[in-house]
Scaffold this active site. Sequence first.
Site, PDB file in Angstrom:
ATOM      1  N   ARG A  51       0.841  -1.202   0.000  1.00 23.34           N
ATOM      2  CA  ARG A  51       0.000   0.000   0.000  1.00 23.34           C
ATOM      3  C   ARG A  51       0.870   1.245   0.000  1.00 23.34           C
ATOM      4  NH1 ARG A  51      -2.596   3.741   3.504  1.00 23.34           N
ATOM      5  NH2 ARG A  51      -1.543   2.913   5.341  1.00 23.34           N
ATOM      6  N   VAL A  52       0.492   2.202  -0.821  1.00 23.14           N
ATOM      7  CA  VAL A  52       1.160   3.497  -0.862  1.00 23.14           C
ATOM      8  C   VAL A  52       0.088   4.557  -0.676  1.00 23.14           C
ATOM      9  CG1 VAL A  52       2.528   5.103  -2.214  1.00 23.14           C
ATOM     10  CG2 VAL A  52       2.948   2.660  -2.401  1.00 23.14           C
ATOM     11  N   SER A  53       0.202   5.347   0.390  1.00 23.20           N
ATOM     12  CA  SER A  53      -0.827   6.331   0.709  1.00 23.20           C
ATOM     13  C   SER A  53      -0.482   7.727   0.230  1.00 23.20           C
ATOM     14  CB  SER A  53      -1.080   6.364   2.223  1.00 23.20           C
ATOM     15  OG  SER A  53       0.118   6.638   2.908  1.00 23.20           O
ATOM     16  N   THR A  54       0.796   8.034   0.040  1.00 26.39           N
ATOM     17  CA  THR A  54       1.199   9.370  -0.421  1.00 26.39           C
ATOM     18  C   THR A  54       2.328   9.230  -1.421  1.00 26.39           C
ATOM     19  OG1 THR A  54       2.921   9.700   1.255  1.00 26.39           O
ATOM     20  CG2 THR A  54       0.665  10.315   1.860  1.00 26.39           C
ATOM     21  N   GLN A  57       6.204   8.303   0.147  1.00 25.23           N
ATOM     22  CA  GLN A  57       6.311   7.118   0.967  1.00 25.23           C
ATOM     23  C   GLN A  57       7.763   6.695   1.131  1.00 25.23           C
ATOM     24  OE1 GLN A  57       3.016   6.444   1.828  1.00 25.23           O
ATOM     25  NE2 GLN A  57       4.226   5.677   3.498  1.00 25.23           N
TER      26      GLN A  57
END
Length: 283
Positions: A51-54, A57
Site C-alpha cells: 500500500r502506498v498512501s502518499t 512514501q
Amino acid sequence: MLALLPHQQAINTSLIDCLRRKGRLPNEVKLWHAANMSPEQPKTRVIGYVRVSTDKQEQSPEAQKQCLEAYAVAMGLQLVDLVTETKSAKTVVDRPVLLAVLARLRAGDADGLLVAKLDRLTRSLRDLGALLEDYFDKFQLLSVGDSIDTRSASGRLTLGVLVGVSQWEREAIGERTKAGMKILKQQGVRVGKAPFGYCYGPRPGPEERRPLVPVPEEQKAIERARELRAQGLSLREVAGKLTEEGYRTRNGFWSSDSVRSALLRAATPSHDLVPAPTETAAD
C-alpha cells in the site's frame, strides 16, 4: 533436540547434499541428519499486501514487493499472490483491495497476510484492534519491518507489545492535549472551531493568537434570531422561521439546538475581535 525452522532445514540440507556429493559426509552426520531433519512441512500460504498512501512514501511499491518476495523465500513461505492498494484511505473499510484480501483469507485461499511494515496495513489503532480480533486470531500476520510473525508465541507477544505501546502513546497525547487546552481556556483563549457568526482571521504575528472575524451573512442570521426571540417565539419556531426565510447553518437547516447554541456563543465570542470586513468567506 531443538526443532529447526524451515529455512534452517533448507540450509542444512543443502550443505549435507554438497558434502555427500564430494564423499565427505561422515556416518555420524548421516545419522544426525536422519534423526533431526523432519519431512518437509507444507509451506504457510500468504498474500502479500502493498500500500502506498502518499507520493512521499518511505518505500515505493516496487521496493515493498521486492521486500515481500525476498522475505517469503527466506522464511519458506508460499506467496500465493501479491496485491497493491493504490487508493488512499484512513480507514480499512475504504480500502477495496484489503477487503478483498481479507475475504480471500476467510475463503481459505491463504493462511495469512504479509506486509512490509505494520503501518502499511493500518495506522489506526482502532482498525488494528478490530483486524486482530476478527481475522488475525484465526489467520497469520507477518510484518517484515516490525519482525512480527504470529505463527510463533514470540511473534504474537511482539505484536501485543506494539499494540500496547501505541495505546499508551495515544492516551498520553490525549492527556497532554487536554491539559494544554485547559490552560488556554483559563487564560481566556478560545480553542476549537470558531462559533457560528465568526471565522478565524490571519495571525497578526508569530506569537499572537488568530482573531475572530465576524461573518456578515451569519451575523444577519443571529440578529434575525434575536428579533424573533424578542417577539416571543420559541426556539423551535425561530428555527422554522430562519429556515423559511433562507438562512442556513454551516451544516444545513436550523433546529432548536442550533438556535440556542448560536445565540449563546455569539453573546460572548471572545475578547479578540476585529471589525467585520466588507467581504469575507465563511469558515
